[in-house]
Design a protein around this motif. Structure first.
Motif, short mmCIF file in Angstrom:
data_model
loop_
_atom_site.label_atom_id
_atom_site.label_comp_id
_atom_site.label_asym_id
_atom_site.label_seq_id
_atom_site.Cartn_x
_atom_site.Cartn_y
_atom_site.Cartn_z
N PHE A 44 -34.58 35.35 32.33
CA PHE A 44 -33.65 34.38 31.77
C PHE A 44 -34.18 33.94 30.41
O PHE A 44 -35.37 34.02 30.15
N GLY A 45 -33.27 33.52 29.56
CA GLY A 45 -33.64 33.11 28.22
C GLY A 45 -33.48 31.61 28.03
O GLY A 45 -32.57 30.99 28.58
N VAL A 46 -34.41 31.04 27.23
CA VAL A 46 -34.37 29.62 26.85
C VAL A 46 -34.66 29.52 25.36
O VAL A 46 -35.18 30.47 24.75
N SER A 79 -43.78 36.23 30.08
CA SER A 79 -42.70 36.10 29.10
C SER A 79 -42.55 37.33 28.23
O SER A 79 -43.42 38.21 28.19
N PHE A 80 -41.44 37.34 27.51
CA PHE A 80 -41.08 38.39 26.55
C PHE A 80 -40.50 37.68 25.35
O PHE A 80 -39.62 36.81 25.50
N GLU A 81 -40.98 38.01 24.16
CA GLU A 81 -40.42 37.48 22.92
C GLU A 81 -40.23 38.64 21.96
O GLU A 81 -41.07 39.54 21.90
N THR A 82 -39.12 38.63 21.23
CA THR A 82 -38.81 39.70 20.30
C THR A 82 -38.29 39.12 18.99
O THR A 82 -37.64 38.07 18.98
N THR A 89 -37.16 32.56 24.06
CA THR A 89 -38.24 33.08 24.90
C THR A 89 -37.58 33.53 26.19
O THR A 89 -36.75 32.81 26.76
N HIS A 90 -37.91 34.73 26.63
CA HIS A 90 -37.38 35.25 27.89
C HIS A 90 -38.48 35.11 28.93
O HIS A 90 -39.61 35.57 28.73
#
Length: 145
Positions: A44-46, A79-82, A89-90
């Motif tokens: 999920f993304g925030v 987390s995952f950030e692109t 932030t995912h």
């Protein structure tokens, strides 16, 4: 505005973020599967500026545009950030303290799913993912809540 919160397996790394959840999806891409050692990943993304971290979080640059984080003690992915989504932030849904706050709205990278994964939900199945839709000028997975 409520806060979301989560932590890794050992509890050494924790995070808090402000609602709302921007989107929620099940990702079947090979990179996510390998990074998590899982069949697929619940994301999920925030808003990135609302996320606060504590503990020994490590960052791994999995590609020039992508940073993935994990616990430096137990190794749990976090987390995952692109660069494609510089304001998001995912987060892994499995890190949520209250997992009932997560409700996926779609499958992404359906074209990369493992051949033996069978799902019986009615969620939309997108052949590509969020980055491809963002680069095409679309953000497909807005959370309906």
């Amino acid at each position: 505005m409520n806060n979301l919160s989560g932590h890794c397996l050992c509890g050494s790394v924790s995070w808090v973020a402000a609602d709302p959840i921007l989107w929620a999806a099940l990702c079947h891409c090979e990179d996510c599967r390998r990074a998590s050692s899982s069949d697929y990943v619940s994301w999920f993304g925030v808003q990135r500026q609302t996320v606060a971290w504590s503990g020994p979080r490590k960052i791994y640059r999995s590609s020039p545009k992508v940073a993935r984080s994990f616990c430096g003690d137990c190794g749990s992915p976090l987390s995952f950030e692109t660069d494609v989504f510089p304001d998001e932030t995912h987060l892994y849904a499995a890190t949520l303290i209250d997992p009932t706050l997560y409700r996926p709205t779609a499958h992404i990278f359906w074209s990369e799913r493992l051949p033996w994964v069978e799902v019986q939900d009615a969620l939309p199945k997108h052949m590509k993912g969020l980055q491809a839709s963002a680069e095409a000028g679309q953000h497909l997975l807005n959370n309906p809540d």
